[in-house]
Design a protein around this motif. Sequence first.
Motif, short mmCIF file in Angstrom:
data_model
loop_
_atom_site.label_atom_id
_atom_site.label_comp_id
_atom_site.label_asym_id
_atom_site.label_seq_id
_atom_site.Cartn_x
_atom_site.Cartn_y
_atom_site.Cartn_z
N GLU A 127 0.84 -1.19 0.00
CA GLU A 127 0.00 0.00 0.00
C GLU A 127 0.88 1.25 0.00
OE1 GLU A 127 -2.99 0.16 3.04
OE2 GLU A 127 -3.43 -2.00 2.89
N ILE A 128 0.52 2.20 -0.86
CA ILE A 128 1.24 3.47 -0.96
C ILE A 128 0.19 4.57 -0.97
CG2 ILE A 128 2.85 4.85 -2.33
CD1 ILE A 128 3.57 2.08 -3.72
N GLY A 129 0.30 5.50 -0.06
CA GLY A 129 -0.69 6.57 0.02
C GLY A 129 -0.08 7.87 0.45
N THR A 130 -0.85 8.93 0.39
CA THR A 130 -0.42 10.25 0.84
C THR A 130 -1.57 10.91 1.59
OG1 THR A 130 -1.05 11.16 -1.32
CG2 THR A 130 1.29 10.73 -0.96
N SER A 131 -1.22 11.85 2.44
CA SER A 131 -2.21 12.69 3.09
C SER A 131 -1.59 14.07 3.28
CB SER A 131 -2.65 12.10 4.44
OG SER A 131 -1.56 12.12 5.35
N THR A 179 -1.20 -1.33 -3.99
CA THR A 179 -2.34 -0.43 -4.03
C THR A 179 -1.88 1.02 -3.95
OG1 THR A 179 -3.75 -2.07 -2.96
CG2 THR A 179 -4.49 0.22 -2.88
N ILE A 180 -2.33 1.85 -4.88
CA ILE A 180 -1.99 3.27 -4.88
C ILE A 180 -3.16 4.04 -5.48
CG2 ILE A 180 -0.76 3.06 -7.09
CD1 ILE A 180 1.09 5.32 -6.11
N ASP A 181 -3.58 5.11 -4.83
CA ASP A 181 -4.71 5.88 -5.32
C ASP A 181 -4.24 6.91 -6.35
OD1 ASP A 181 -4.41 8.70 -3.80
OD2 ASP A 181 -3.86 7.08 -2.43
#
Length: 206
Positions: A127-131, A179-181
């Motif tokens: 999983e790779i995400g940012t906020s 998984t990456i948005d």
Amino acid sequence: MNPDLPPKPDPQTGEPRPPAAPGHFNGLKEPQPYDANKVPSGPTAALEWLYGTRKSGWWSAATVVVLIIAFLTFKSGLDWVFAWPTWLFMAAAGVAFWFLPRNTKMAAGADWVNAGGDTIYTYELVEIGTSGTPGSWELILKDQRGNVDRGNIADYQQNPLLWDLVFNGIRHSVAAGATIDPETYRVLKLDEYPNPPRSRRGGIGV
């Protein structure tokens, strides 16, 4: 290994260096000396590292002041310029951030990164995400072993060579199905063509 992706560097030599990752870099002009007390350890040799110094406080203070100015201008135009309490507040905020402890400690090897918490295996990300918002994006990485790390992208990019190592692992993991948005994909500029590798002067931490 995907033949369309740059290879993973050798854990001991760091070669071949990955291509230069996209991003905006305002950090190190010269490599920092290796200091075992300041560089987090990992499963293999640390190829790149970053730790906070008093000089880095200037960047923190300047960033805070610029963000305050941008916010005030967006909210009320330039009316704030004539309010002396606002100038006093900005000065106080800048000084406060300059004096904050420089706790940034991170290191990266051929296939791992440690930003002061869990060791993340960058070629095993699921999983790779940012906020956050532009200028203060937080990168969230989770690997197959359940390790999770949250770090400011700007901190990673203070050492561009460290970011190159992490980014190459992210590219491989995305190609393998992590998984990456769409927003994270855009923030990391994963669609940009890689540049030639950067060169480094200095030794490798062991």
